[in-house]
Motif scaffolding. Structure first.
Motif, short mmCIF file in Angstrom:
data_model
loop_
_atom_site.label_atom_id
_atom_site.label_comp_id
_atom_site.label_asym_id
_atom_site.label_seq_id
_atom_site.Cartn_x
_atom_site.Cartn_y
_atom_site.Cartn_z
N TRP A 60 0.82 -1.22 0.00
CA TRP A 60 0.00 0.00 0.00
C TRP A 60 0.85 1.26 0.00
O TRP A 60 0.33 2.37 0.07
CB TRP A 60 -0.97 -0.04 1.19
N CYS A 62 3.09 1.91 -2.44
CA CYS A 62 3.46 2.21 -3.83
C CYS A 62 2.59 3.34 -4.36
O CYS A 62 1.36 3.26 -4.30
CB CYS A 62 3.28 0.95 -4.68
N THR A 63 3.23 4.40 -4.87
CA THR A 63 2.45 5.52 -5.42
C THR A 63 2.08 5.29 -6.88
O THR A 63 1.50 6.17 -7.51
CB THR A 63 3.24 6.85 -5.34
N THR A 64 2.42 4.13 -7.42
CA THR A 64 2.16 3.77 -8.82
C THR A 64 2.81 4.75 -9.80
O THR A 64 2.23 5.11 -10.80
CB THR A 64 0.63 3.64 -9.13
N TYR A 66 5.38 4.08 -11.56
CA TYR A 66 5.81 3.26 -12.69
C TYR A 66 7.30 3.36 -13.03
O TYR A 66 7.72 2.85 -14.07
CB TYR A 66 4.97 3.56 -13.96
N LEU A 83 -0.27 -3.73 -8.29
CA LEU A 83 -1.71 -3.42 -8.34
C LEU A 83 -2.54 -4.70 -8.40
O LEU A 83 -3.59 -4.81 -7.75
CB LEU A 83 -2.01 -2.55 -9.57
N ARG A 86 -2.71 -6.22 -5.04
CA ARG A 86 -3.69 -5.48 -4.23
C ARG A 86 -5.11 -5.98 -4.53
O ARG A 86 -5.92 -6.11 -3.61
CB ARG A 86 -3.63 -3.99 -4.56
N THR A 87 -5.40 -6.20 -5.81
CA THR A 87 -6.74 -6.67 -6.18
C THR A 87 -7.07 -7.98 -5.46
O THR A 87 -8.16 -8.13 -4.90
CB THR A 87 -6.84 -6.89 -7.71
N VAL A 90 -7.65 -7.24 -1.75
CA VAL A 90 -8.96 -6.61 -1.48
C VAL A 90 -10.08 -7.65 -1.57
O VAL A 90 -10.98 -7.66 -0.73
CB VAL A 90 -9.21 -5.43 -2.47
N SER B 51 -7.08 -0.84 -8.71
CA SER B 51 -6.43 -1.96 -8.03
C SER B 51 -7.37 -2.68 -7.06
O SER B 51 -7.05 -3.74 -6.56
CB SER B 51 -5.16 -1.49 -7.30
N PHE B 52 -8.55 -2.10 -6.79
CA PHE B 52 -9.49 -2.81 -5.92
C PHE B 52 -10.30 -3.82 -6.72
O PHE B 52 -10.46 -4.95 -6.33
CB PHE B 52 -10.47 -1.82 -5.24
N HIS B 155 1.76 9.96 -14.35
CA HIS B 155 0.86 9.28 -15.29
C HIS B 155 0.63 10.02 -16.60
O HIS B 155 -0.09 9.54 -17.46
CB HIS B 155 -0.47 8.97 -14.58
N LYS B 158 3.88 7.88 -18.09
CA LYS B 158 4.08 6.46 -17.76
C LYS B 158 2.76 5.76 -17.43
O LYS B 158 1.91 6.40 -16.83
CB LYS B 158 5.03 6.34 -16.55
N CYS B 194 8.16 11.37 -8.42
CA CYS B 194 6.75 11.41 -8.03
C CYS B 194 6.51 12.45 -6.93
O CYS B 194 7.37 12.69 -6.09
CB CYS B 194 6.39 10.02 -7.51
N GLY B 198 0.10 9.60 -5.24
CA GLY B 198 -0.64 8.57 -5.98
C GLY B 198 -0.76 7.22 -5.29
O GLY B 198 -0.19 6.98 -4.22
N GLY B 199 -1.54 6.36 -5.95
CA GLY B 199 -1.66 4.98 -5.50
C GLY B 199 -2.36 4.79 -4.17
O GLY B 199 -2.23 3.75 -3.53
N VAL B 201 -1.61 6.40 -1.53
CA VAL B 201 -0.67 6.62 -0.42
C VAL B 201 -1.06 7.88 0.36
O VAL B 201 -1.05 7.88 1.59
CB VAL B 201 0.80 6.72 -0.93
N LEU B 205 -1.73 7.00 4.00
CA LEU B 205 -0.47 7.17 4.73
C LEU B 205 0.07 8.57 4.48
O LEU B 205 1.13 8.76 3.87
CB LEU B 205 0.54 6.11 4.25
#
Lengths: 159, 297
Positions: A60, A62-64, A66, A83, A86-87, A90, B51-52, B155, B158, B194, B198-199, B201, B205
């Protein structure tokens, strides 16, 4: 879900991590890893060897961004893998409380960040309609979004 | 050039309406045919909802794209997150017949059908491709004498395989659009790093995400920037609200103004800062406004 099932699920989604040679390019490129416990190399390794990755709280952090995925010399889709893990987590009921809360906001308002009185005032100062022309303005549009979320059983997933 | 519809997302209309206003003013001034997209929702946010649950992500993104298909317009986004989410979803739905079919089962329940007839654009990529820096430069009436710390945001460029916007390590297209306004895009260490938001976070957090922001802010301050320019309202929020949060949590003061590209371009096209909502940020640096007044009005 068993540990080997995680690897199978990833492979079925076209995410092959087994070619990882543990070079560390990913973790040394990670902006989050400078300040959090996130170690992408360790996550990939853990996934390869069947460690209990679903309960790893680093998932959790990771800010994605990339960067890891762009720089991986083996072209492993590292961010996409995180990701996808994570799926799975969840769907096993593993989710941070704040993420459950933001999901509830989308269920209720159709926006992850809904409007508030302070911003309505700002919009008026700019001579704009205080309510933006999104789901906020059209109740039937919000009802459609809620129908879709129920159809996907997202309401049950994040309850 | 195809017709466009403006997708607002969440943070622009509901936190930083100045960006919405500035975008409308710039689109009008540049004579770009862009309609509203009534009833659009959250894109939904790629780092979290995608991601959910993928079917949920595709259904909501699919609906937003369908709204634009019904108007016969390409979708214009002003946020890297919305761009990433909608462009990736559009790509998957266009390419993957099974995903299109399953998504249309959900969309059928609200009387909609995804066809795959439109594209998703990002305002920076759109302006660069359809206008180009030279043409923007010709439209500028008040060249800006500002040192800009440009933040591309992850984004926008990337994952590069899906974006095709050139180098992800040292891109230049956005810098060229900054310089078209007369401003200087300064170099600084970790420019492509970054913002930290994102993500999911930021939402889960906050302090950890602010550590990353603090790092970037320090680099930007040391480089002597007058302001930060972004093209992503989530990065915008992280830098602007983030500075207030950093002040509170770490007792550090940066006081660096944060502008979306629409707001920077709006200044160069002759609009006053208040019409662009630049004064409605959390960080309102007096020196910066004096500089804008002295050199723009």
């Amino acid at each position: 879900m068993s540990k080997s099932d995680v690897l199978n699920t990833l492979q079925n989604a076209g995410l092959d991590v087994l070619t990882c040679m543990q070079c560390g390019t990913c973790s040394s490129s990670c902006p989050s890893g400078r300040y959090t416990s996130l170690n992408t190399r360790r996550i990939v390794r853990g996934t390869c060897v069947g460690r209990d990755i679903l309960h790893d709280e680093d998932l959790w952090m990771c800010t994605t961004c990339y960067t890891c995925q762009e720089r991986c010399p083996r072209e492993i889709k590292i961010a996409d893998t995180i990701l996808a893990i994570r799926t799975i987590a969840v769907h096993e009921g593993i989710m941070l409380p704040a993420h459950r809360k933001v999901s509830q906001l989308v269920l209720k308002y159709g926006h992850a960040v809904p409007i508030n009185d302070d911003v309505k005032e700002k919009r008026e100062k700019l001579k704009m309609d205080p309510i933006p022309g999104t789901v906020h303005k059209y109740p039937e549009a919000l009802a459609d979004v809620q129908t879709l979320l129920r159809s996907c059983e997202f309401d049950k997933l994040v309850a | 050039m195809s017709k466009l519809s403006l997708f607002l997302g969440c943070i622009v209309p509901n936190r930083y309406p100045g960006i919405e206003k500035a975008t409308q003013l710039c689109l009008d001034k540049l004579d770009i045919d862009c309609s509203d997209l009534p009833g659009a929702s959250c894109c939904p946010a790629p780092g979290v909802f995608r991601s959910f649950d993928k079917p949920t992500w595709l259904a909501l993104a699919g609906r937003n794209i369908v709204l634009s298909e019904e108007l016969g317009c390409d979708v214009l986004t002003i946020c890297n997150g919305c761009y990433g989410s909608l462009t990736d979803a559009n790509h998957e739905l266009k390419e993957n017949v099974a995903l299109k079919k399953s998504t249309n089962v959900h969309l059928g329940k609200i009387g909609k059908k995804y066809e795959g007839t439109v594209d998703v654009r990002h305002i920076v990529e759109f302006l660069y491709d359809e206008f180009g820096p030279e043409k923007i430069k010709e439209m500028v009436v008040k060249p800006l004498d500002l040192k800009v710390a440009l933040h591309y945001g992850c984004h926008l460029v990337k994952p590069s395989k899906e974006r095709q916007l050139g180098s992800v390590e040292q891109p230049t297209f956005f810098d060229e659009l900054i310089e078209a306004t007369g401003a200087k895009s300064i170099d600084y260490p970790d420019k492509m790093a970054c913002c930290g938001a994102g993500g999911g976070v930021r939402s889960a957090l906050l302090e950890r995400s602010l550590e990353m922001t603090k790092h970037k802010l320090s680099r930007i301050r040391d480089a002597g920037a007058d302001c930060i320019v972004n093209a992503c309202p989530f990065c915008h929020l992280q830098f602007d609200s983030g500075q207030a949060e950093i002040r509170e949590k770490f007792a550090l003061e940066y006081n660096i103004p944060v502008l979306h590209y629409s707001q920077l371009l709006g200044l160069a096209l002759g609009f006053p800062p208040v019409e662009l909502g630049i004064d409605l940020n959390i960080i309102t640096n007096k020196e910066f406004f004096e500089k804008l007044r002295g050199r723009i009005e």
